[in-house]
Structure formats: structure tokens, C-alpha cells
Write a protein that holds these residues in place. Structure first.
Motif, PDB file in Angstrom:
ATOM      1  N   SER A 283      15.456  -4.909  -5.473  1.00 14.29           N
ATOM      2  CA  SER A 283      15.664  -4.078  -4.288  1.00 14.29           C
ATOM      3  C   SER A 283      16.087  -4.970  -3.134  1.00 14.29           C
ATOM      4  CB  SER A 283      14.400  -3.289  -3.929  1.00 14.29           C
ATOM      5  OG  SER A 283      13.382  -4.169  -3.510  1.00 14.29           O
ATOM      6  N   SER A 284      16.869  -4.403  -2.241  1.00 10.19           N
ATOM      7  CA  SER A 284      17.338  -5.112  -1.056  1.00 10.19           C
ATOM      8  C   SER A 284      17.037  -4.267   0.170  1.00 10.19           C
ATOM      9  CB  SER A 284      18.846  -5.358  -1.128  1.00 10.19           C
ATOM     10  OG  SER A 284      19.160  -6.171  -2.229  1.00 10.19           O
ATOM     11  N   HIS A 285      16.560  -4.896   1.220  1.00  3.67           N
ATOM     12  CA  HIS A 285      16.244  -4.234   2.477  1.00  3.67           C
ATOM     13  C   HIS A 285      16.868  -5.017   3.615  1.00  3.67           C
ATOM     14  CE1 HIS A 285      12.950  -1.677   0.849  1.00  3.67           C
ATOM     15  NE2 HIS A 285      12.848  -2.661  -0.004  1.00  3.67           N
ATOM     16  N   PHE A 286      17.245  -4.317   4.674  1.00  2.37           N
ATOM     17  CA  PHE A 286      17.646  -4.977   5.904  1.00  2.37           C
ATOM     18  C   PHE A 286      17.222  -4.106   7.064  1.00  2.37           C
ATOM     19  CE2 PHE A 286      21.239  -2.333   4.818  1.00  2.37           C
ATOM     20  CZ  PHE A 286      21.654  -1.810   6.035  1.00  2.37           C
ATOM     21  N   GLY A 287      17.082  -4.721   8.225  1.00  2.00           N
ATOM     22  CA  GLY A 287      16.646  -3.943   9.375  1.00  2.00           C
ATOM     23  C   GLY A 287      16.612  -4.777  10.633  1.00  2.00           C
ATOM     24  N   GLY A 288      16.073  -4.168  11.669  1.00  2.00           N
ATOM     25  CA  GLY A 288      15.962  -4.851  12.949  1.00  2.00           C
ATOM     26  C   GLY A 288      15.016  -4.102  13.859  1.00  2.00           C
TER      27      GLY A 288
ATOM     28  N   HIS B 171      20.935   1.495  -1.298  1.00  2.00           N
ATOM     29  CA  HIS B 171      20.892   2.614  -2.248  1.00  2.00           C
ATOM     30  C   HIS B 171      19.597   3.404  -2.090  1.00  2.00           C
ATOM     31  CE1 HIS B 171      24.445   1.006  -4.067  1.00  2.00           C
ATOM     32  NE2 HIS B 171      23.835  -0.124  -4.352  1.00  2.00           N
ATOM     33  N   GLY B 172      19.058   3.439  -0.889  1.00  2.00           N
ATOM     34  CA  GLY B 172      17.824   4.172  -0.623  1.00  2.00           C
ATOM     35  C   GLY B 172      17.884   4.802   0.749  1.00  2.00           C
ATOM     36  N   GLY B 173      16.734   5.097   1.277  1.00  2.00           N
ATOM     37  CA  GLY B 173      16.667   5.783   2.555  1.00  2.00           C
ATOM     38  C   GLY B 173      16.464   4.853   3.732  1.00  2.00           C
ATOM     39  N   THR B 174      16.547   5.442   4.915  1.00  2.00           N
ATOM     40  CA  THR B 174      16.348   4.726   6.171  1.00  2.00           C
ATOM     41  C   THR B 174      14.984   5.095   6.730  1.00  2.00           C
ATOM     42  OG1 THR B 174      18.712   4.776   6.621  1.00  2.00           O
ATOM     43  CG2 THR B 174      17.259   4.370   8.490  1.00  2.00           C
ATOM     44  N   SER B 175      14.271   4.092   7.233  1.00  2.00           N
ATOM     45  CA  SER B 175      12.979   4.302   7.881  1.00  2.00           C
ATOM     46  C   SER B 175      13.085   3.859   9.327  1.00  2.00           C
ATOM     47  CB  SER B 175      11.882   3.488   7.194  1.00  2.00           C
ATOM     48  OG  SER B 175      11.757   3.851   5.855  1.00  2.00           O
ATOM     49  N   TYR B 176      12.391   4.559  10.212  1.00  2.00           N
ATOM     50  CA  TYR B 176      12.363   4.133  11.605  1.00  2.00           C
ATOM     51  C   TYR B 176      10.994   4.431  12.191  1.00  2.00           C
ATOM     52  CZ  TYR B 176      13.654   9.044  12.139  1.00  2.00           C
ATOM     53  OH  TYR B 176      13.704  10.398  12.032  1.00  2.00           O
TER      54      TYR B 176
ATOM     55  N   ALA C 165      11.282   6.458   4.631  1.00  2.00           N
ATOM     56  CA  ALA C 165      12.365   6.970   3.784  1.00  2.00           C
ATOM     57  C   ALA C 165      11.829   8.009   2.809  1.00  2.00           C
ATOM     58  CB  ALA C 165      13.003   5.816   3.021  1.00  2.00           C
ATOM     59  N   GLY C 166      12.445   9.169   2.794  1.00  2.00           N
ATOM     60  CA  GLY C 166      12.061  10.227   1.878  1.00  2.00           C
ATOM     61  C   GLY C 166      10.836  11.023   2.292  1.00  2.00           C
ATOM     62  N   MET C 167      10.275  10.753   3.430  1.00  2.00           N
ATOM     63  CA  MET C 167       9.065  11.439   3.892  1.00  2.00           C
ATOM     64  C   MET C 167       9.397  12.260   5.138  1.00  2.00           C
ATOM     65  SD  MET C 167       6.855  10.391   1.707  1.00  2.00           S
ATOM     66  CE  MET C 167       5.275  10.787   2.391  1.00  2.00           C
ATOM     67  N   PRO C 168       8.549  13.226   5.484  1.00  2.00           N
ATOM     68  CA  PRO C 168       8.797  13.984   6.720  1.00  2.00           C
ATOM     69  C   PRO C 168       8.507  13.141   7.959  1.00  2.00           C
ATOM     70  CG  PRO C 168       6.769  14.721   5.674  1.00  2.00           C
ATOM     71  CD  PRO C 168       7.411  13.744   4.733  1.00  2.00           C
ATOM     72  N   ARG C 169       9.012  13.592   9.094  1.00  2.00           N
ATOM     73  CA  ARG C 169       8.792  12.875  10.359  1.00  2.00           C
ATOM     74  C   ARG C 169       7.320  12.931  10.743  1.00  2.00           C
ATOM     75  NH1 ARG C 169      13.623  15.684  11.102  1.00  2.00           N
ATOM     76  NH2 ARG C 169      15.364  14.289  11.460  1.00  2.00           N
ATOM     77  N   GLU C 170       6.849  11.859  11.376  1.00  2.00           N
ATOM     78  CA  GLU C 170       5.472  11.801  11.859  1.00  2.00           C
ATOM     79  C   GLU C 170       5.493  11.454  13.339  1.00  2.00           C
ATOM     80  OE1 GLU C 170       3.471   8.871   9.538  1.00  2.00           O
ATOM     81  OE2 GLU C 170       3.360  10.148   7.774  1.00  2.00           O
ATOM     82  N   TYR C 171       4.604  12.054  14.089  1.00  2.00           N
ATOM     83  CA  TYR C 171       4.514  11.744  15.503  1.00  2.00           C
ATOM     84  C   TYR C 171       3.059  11.885  15.929  1.00  2.00           C
ATOM     85  CZ  TYR C 171       4.981  16.795  15.492  1.00  2.00           C
ATOM     86  OH  TYR C 171       4.831  18.118  15.205  1.00  2.00           O
ATOM     87  N   GLY C 172       2.726  11.202  17.008  1.00  2.00           N
ATOM     88  CA  GLY C 172       1.357  11.265  17.498  1.00  2.00           C
ATOM     89  C   GLY C 172       1.284  10.849  18.947  1.00  2.00           C
ATOM     90  N   GLY C 173       0.191  11.172  19.570  1.00  2.00           N
ATOM     91  CA  GLY C 173       0.007  10.822  20.969  1.00  2.00           C
ATOM     92  C   GLY C 173      -1.465  10.674  21.294  1.00  2.00           C
ATOM     93  N   LEU C 174      -1.742   9.940  22.344  1.00  2.00           N
ATOM     94  CA  LEU C 174      -3.110   9.716  22.781  1.00  2.00           C
ATOM     95  C   LEU C 174      -3.112   9.518  24.290  1.00  2.00           C
ATOM     96  CD1 LEU C 174      -6.119   9.053  22.060  1.00  2.00           C
ATOM     97  CD2 LEU C 174      -5.402   6.683  21.914  1.00  2.00           C
ATOM     98  N   ALA C 175      -3.995  10.213  24.952  1.00  2.00           N
ATOM     99  CA  ALA C 175      -4.191  10.033  26.393  1.00  2.00           C
ATOM    100  C   ALA C 175      -5.668   9.720  26.612  1.00  2.00           C
ATOM    101  CB  ALA C 175      -3.803  11.294  27.155  1.00  2.00           C
ATOM    102  N   ASN C 176      -5.934   8.784  27.500  1.00  2.00           N
ATOM    103  CA  ASN C 176      -7.310   8.353  27.712  1.00  2.00           C
ATOM    104  C   ASN C 176      -7.516   8.024  29.190  1.00  2.00           C
ATOM    105  OD1 ASN C 176      -9.892   7.591  27.106  1.00  2.00           O
ATOM    106  ND2 ASN C 176      -9.321   5.655  26.148  1.00  2.00           N
TER     107      ASN C 176
END
Length: 176
Positions: free
Chosen positions: A104-109, A129-134, A160-171
Motif C-alpha cells: 500500500s502507498s499513502h501520501f498526505g500533508g 487506489h483508495g480513499g481520501t481521509s481528512y 476513507a470509506g466512512m461517514p463524516r464525523e464532527y464534534g464540539g465542546l464548550a467549557n
């Protein structure tokens, strides 16, 4: 008609021979001898690393091998600024892994910014040959009055291949 008989005979022979080679449930599979498994020594990790400072950045890399296969990873990290605006770093990287199941090969920044009150980061990677993750994250803490502070944090990302995730916290903190 004769070809039909010949074709039927071939299928009949194939079906009978396939049944002969099936393992029966009570069949015993011979494994490695006990003395071989007990005396097997784990392989130690062998790596070659490189890290060199170049101007405001650095080049880094590692070539190595372990029980899972061969791997190589490398990249470049650069500091864009470090002053009253805060500190901003960027990084580019890539990796290649070869193993018994394939390679497998990966690249990113990514970019990372921080100052005394806040921080933010963004990281994007892609498998060939796969998905993008951010992944993006940000947060901050600000004083409120003499003994209090307010902090806010948030994240957003997708593997990659998963649904979007988001979260927040206030304190809100107040010290008596």
C-alpha cells in the motif's frame, strides 16, 4: 451428439475427482513440531532513519523491516512563521509498505497553527487506489474576568470509506 457425451464425461470425472479431494471433518492437519515453535526467536526491528535540518524545515525518512514486511516513509516539514501571529508549521509525507498480503502507498500533508490562546490543524491523506481521509480541528481558550476562562473546541473529519464525523465542546471554568 458425440461431443455432448464427451462433455458430460468430462464434467462427471471433474465432479468425482473434486469429491475425492475434499477434507473430511475428522481429518487431522499436521502443524509445526512443538520444538520448532518454542525455539522460534522473534525478529528484531531493523530501521535506517534520516533526519536533516534544511533552512526553516527538515527532511525525514525511515526504511525498515519487521515481521509484517518492508516499509519506507519520508517527508518534509517546514515552519512558515513563528512570531506575534503565532506559529504555523506544514508537513508533506508519504509511505510505502510491502507485506505478504500485498502493498500500500499513502501520501498526505497537514498544517498546524497555534498561538497562546488558540490552535487549529488540518490533515489530508490519500491511499493510492483508495480513499481520501481528512481531519480538521480548532480550539481556543480566552480569559473571562479575573478568575474565569471560556474554551471552545471543534472537530470535523472523515476516514476513507466512512461517514463524516464532527464534534464540539464548550467549557466555562471559574476559579473561586
Amino acid at each position: 451428439m458425440q461431443s455432448l457425451y464427451t462433455l458430460s464425461a468430462v464434467f462427471l470425472v471433474a465432479a468425482v475427482s473434486a469429491q475425492d479431494y475434499q477434507l473430511e471433518p475428522e481429518a487431522i492437519v499436521v502443524s509445526y513440531p512443538e520444538w520448532y515453535v518454542i525455539n522460534a526467536e522473534p525478529r528484531y526491528r531493523r530501521d535506517v532513519t534520516y533526519d536533516k535540518k534544511i533552512g526553516d524545515g527538515r527532511v525525514f525518512g525511515t526504511l525498515g523491516q519487521n515481521d509484517n514486511g518492508l516499509f519506507g516513509k519520508g517527508g518534509y516539514e517546514h515552519q512558515f512563521f513563528n512570531d506575534n501571529r503565532g506559529k504555523l508549521d506544514g508537513q508533506m509525507y508519504g509511505s510505502r509498505v510491502l507485506g505478504p498480503d500485498g502493498g500500500s502507498s499513502h501520501f498526505g500533508g497537514g498544517l498546524n497553527w497555534k498561538n497562546p490562546n488558540a490552535a487549529a490543524s488540518l490533515d489530508i491523506s490519500r491511499q493510492i487506489h483508495g480513499g481520501t481521509s481528512y481531519q480538521a480541528a480548532a480550539g481556543g481558550r480566552w480569559p473571562v474576568g479575573k478568575n474565569g476562562d471560556l474554551s471552545l473546541q471543534g472537530t470535523y473529519g472523515r476516514a476513507a470509506g466512512m461517514p463524516r464525523e464532527y464534534g464540539g465542546l464548550a467549557n466555562f471554568n471559574y476559579r473561586w
